[in-house]
Motif scaffolding. Structure first.
Motif, PDB file in Angstrom:
ATOM      1  N   VAL A  58       0.759  -1.233   0.020  1.00 36.47           N
ATOM      2  CA  VAL A  58       0.042  -0.056   0.049  1.00 36.47           C
ATOM      3  C   VAL A  58       0.738   1.305  -0.114  1.00 36.47           C
ATOM      4  O   VAL A  58       0.515   2.297  -0.560  1.00 36.47           O
ATOM      5  CB  VAL A  58      -1.045  -0.100   1.157  1.00 36.47           C
ATOM      6  N   VAL A  59       1.713   1.318   0.950  1.00 34.23           N
ATOM      7  CA  VAL A  59       2.769   2.573   0.886  1.00 34.23           C
ATOM      8  C   VAL A  59       3.656   2.680  -0.274  1.00 34.23           C
ATOM      9  O   VAL A  59       3.610   3.551  -1.135  1.00 34.23           O
ATOM     10  CB  VAL A  59       3.583   2.665   2.128  1.00 34.23           C
ATOM     11  N   PRO A  60       4.381   1.548  -0.895  1.00 29.17           N
ATOM     12  CA  PRO A  60       4.783   1.526  -2.335  1.00 29.17           C
ATOM     13  C   PRO A  60       4.033   2.152  -3.290  1.00 29.17           C
ATOM     14  O   PRO A  60       4.243   2.794  -4.153  1.00 29.17           O
ATOM     15  CB  PRO A  60       5.196   0.220  -2.279  1.00 29.17           C
ATOM     16  N   TRP A  97      -1.959  18.528  10.862  1.00 26.41           N
ATOM     17  CA  TRP A  97      -2.422  17.199  11.248  1.00 26.41           C
ATOM     18  C   TRP A  97      -1.427  16.700  12.422  1.00 26.41           C
ATOM     19  O   TRP A  97      -1.866  15.886  13.286  1.00 26.41           O
ATOM     20  CB  TRP A  97      -2.452  16.109  10.097  1.00 26.41           C
ATOM     21  N   SER A  98      -0.246  16.902  12.179  1.00 24.44           N
ATOM     22  CA  SER A  98       0.792  16.464  13.266  1.00 24.44           C
ATOM     23  C   SER A  98       0.373  17.129  14.668  1.00 24.44           C
ATOM     24  O   SER A  98       0.475  16.341  15.641  1.00 24.44           O
ATOM     25  CB  SER A  98       2.193  16.706  12.813  1.00 24.44           C
ATOM     26  N   TYR A 131       0.870   7.134  14.820  1.00 15.65           N
ATOM     27  CA  TYR A 131       1.579   5.893  13.995  1.00 15.65           C
ATOM     28  C   TYR A 131       1.217   6.206  12.561  1.00 15.65           C
ATOM     29  O   TYR A 131       2.313   5.568  11.818  1.00 15.65           O
ATOM     30  CB  TYR A 131       0.888   4.723  14.528  1.00 15.65           C
ATOM     31  N   HIS A 132       0.331   6.783  11.981  1.00 10.76           N
ATOM     32  CA  HIS A 132       0.291   6.725  10.669  1.00 10.76           C
ATOM     33  C   HIS A 132       0.958   8.133   9.857  1.00 10.76           C
ATOM     34  O   HIS A 132       1.167   7.970   8.704  1.00 10.76           O
ATOM     35  CB  HIS A 132      -1.365   6.860  10.360  1.00 10.76           C
ATOM     36  N   LEU A 133       1.505   8.792  10.585  1.00 14.73           N
ATOM     37  CA  LEU A 133       2.184  10.019   9.943  1.00 14.73           C
ATOM     38  C   LEU A 133       3.670   9.561   9.726  1.00 14.73           C
ATOM     39  O   LEU A 133       4.215  10.398   9.124  1.00 14.73           O
ATOM     40  CB  LEU A 133       1.913  11.320  10.789  1.00 14.73           C
ATOM     41  N   GLY A 134       4.209   8.689  10.055  1.00 15.78           N
ATOM     42  CA  GLY A 134       5.455   8.251   9.802  1.00 15.78           C
ATOM     43  C   GLY A 134       5.748   8.248   8.311  1.00 15.78           C
ATOM     44  O   GLY A 134       6.773   8.522   7.576  1.00 15.78           O
ATOM     45  N   PHE A 135       4.792   7.901   7.568  1.00 17.59           N
ATOM     46  CA  PHE A 135       4.788   8.074   5.995  1.00 17.59           C
ATOM     47  C   PHE A 135       5.305   9.243   5.442  1.00 17.59           C
ATOM     48  O   PHE A 135       6.201   9.235   4.434  1.00 17.59           O
ATOM     49  CB  PHE A 135       3.304   7.681   5.170  1.00 17.59           C
ATOM     50  N   LEU A 284      -5.286  10.644   6.369  1.00 14.00           N
ATOM     51  CA  LEU A 284      -4.777  11.537   7.318  1.00 14.00           C
ATOM     52  C   LEU A 284      -5.973  11.221   8.485  1.00 14.00           C
ATOM     53  O   LEU A 284      -5.451  11.475   9.748  1.00 14.00           O
ATOM     54  CB  LEU A 284      -5.005  12.929   6.650  1.00 14.00           C
ATOM     55  N   ILE A 285      -6.951  11.167   8.179  1.00 11.19           N
ATOM     56  CA  ILE A 285      -8.142  11.149   9.240  1.00 11.19           C
ATOM     57  C   ILE A 285      -8.495   9.858   9.871  1.00 11.19           C
ATOM     58  O   ILE A 285      -9.146   9.962  11.132  1.00 11.19           O
ATOM     59  CB  ILE A 285      -9.602  11.710   8.743  1.00 11.19           C
TER      60      ILE A 285
END
Length: 336
Positions: A58-60, A97-98, A131-135, A284-285
């Motif tokens: 998914v990230v790639p 958002w951070s 956790y999701h913002l590391g991307f 983001l949400i």
């Protein structure tokens, strides 16, 4: 074959965005199950970890989509336009958002901790606030590749593009082996996905081979992660679930080419196009909707039922909030 002078809407990328957004929500739903081997039913753990093993693309895929669009853009490159339209469009929402999620980090089932919020903000320059913002910590620097790679791809033939891509894939195979070196950094390992997206979009050769290797990689990933973890009764990945190892590269390439082949020559349904526009907002949400689940019911059973159900719940909720934010000019920039 060289990129078209005038870039048209690429319909299959809409499908890839929606699928990637859906599965990234699923990965975050199943997250709490991963380390609970021996504490929850083995069937629940195996379903969660099996899905996680098959979903690392998914990230790639998000980065590959950027590679298709940014490396083949027909607009003349200017630093000012690049910063205003590309960099700031991502950086400004990411910063806000951070801050918002730093506040959420202090909220737990036991109450609210300002000390946790302060510690989270203090670490924010080097570590995501949620956790999701590391991307974004490795995606934003990748934008620096664009002015470097655009003039290169413009002058390379298909064999040249393939040669560079294969060289990078060799590095990701070396990385899985545990090798050390100057190349072992996110800028190079993640940056190759920009090139991979461009390569597979413009030169989609040997598709059956890519699909075979992708399926083989899925099987090997699941075999190593599930087998090793069950054997030692603890969650062990040994690099197989990294986003930057050769097995994940092959899986990502297979998914990319499968969707490209499936949607080639077809128009995108309006609802898919709409969800595609919401994909960054959904990313983001969605943790806001998952917070109560993770706080109170992190490993509901049976996992084969609850993981899909909670994924749809969080995906739909985040899509609805994104739609509301995009309707107003004053908030639309939060979910570009």
């Amino acid at each position: 074959m060289q990129p078209a002078q005038h870039q048209e809407h690429i319909a299959y990328l809409d499908v890839l965005r929606v699928l990637a957004a859906l599965f990234v929500v699923a990965i975050h739903v199943l997250g709490p199950y991963r380390t609970e081997i021996g504490q929850i039913a083995l069937s629940d753990w195996s379903v969660a970890v099996g899905l996680n093993s098959a979903s690392r693309w998914v990230v790639p895929i998000f980065i590959m989509i950027s590679g298709v669009l940014l490396l083949s853009s027909s607009h003349r490159f200017t630093l000012r336009h690049f910063i205003q339209r590309r960099v700031m469009k991502v950086v400004v929402p990411f910063v806000l958002w951070s801050l918002l999620f730093a506040g959420l980090s202090g909220l737990t089932a036991e109450g609210f901790s300002w000390q946790t919020v302060a510690q989270t903000l203090h670490a924010a320059p080097d570590h995501e606030t949620y956790y999701h913002l590391g991307f974004f910590y490795y995606y934003i620097p990748l934008l620096l590749w664009i002015p470097i790679l655009r003039p290169i791809v413009a002058h390379l033939s298909a064999p040249g593009v393939a040669a560079v891509g294969l060289a990078w894939m060799g590095v990701t195979a070396w990385y899985l082996s545990g090798a050390q070196g100057w190349w072992r950094n996110d800028f190079i390992l993640y940056g190759g996905y920009l090139w991979l997206g461009f390569w597979l979009h413009y030169y989609p050769r040997a598709r059956p081979l890519w699909w075979f290797l992708g399926l083989l990689a899925v099987g090997m990933t699941g075999y190593h992660v599930l087998g090793t973890s069950i054997q030692y009764q603890r969650y062990i990945t040994e690099g197989w679930l990294s986003y930057t190892t050769i097995n994940t590269v092959l899986i990502s390439a297979a998914v990319f080419l499968a969707v490209r082949q499936w949607r080639q020559g077809r128009t995108t349904p309006s609802w898919v196009a709409t969800l595609s526009r919401y994909s960054l907002g959904i990313y983001l949400i969605h943790p806001i909707f998952l917070w109560p689940v993770r706080a109170y019911w992190p490993t509901l059973s049976p996992s084969w039922l609850w993981i899909p159900a909670l994924t749809i719940y969080a995906f739909a909720g985040a899509a609805l909030i994104t739609a509301l934010l995009q309707r107003q000019r004053i908030t639309a920039w939060l979910v570009p």
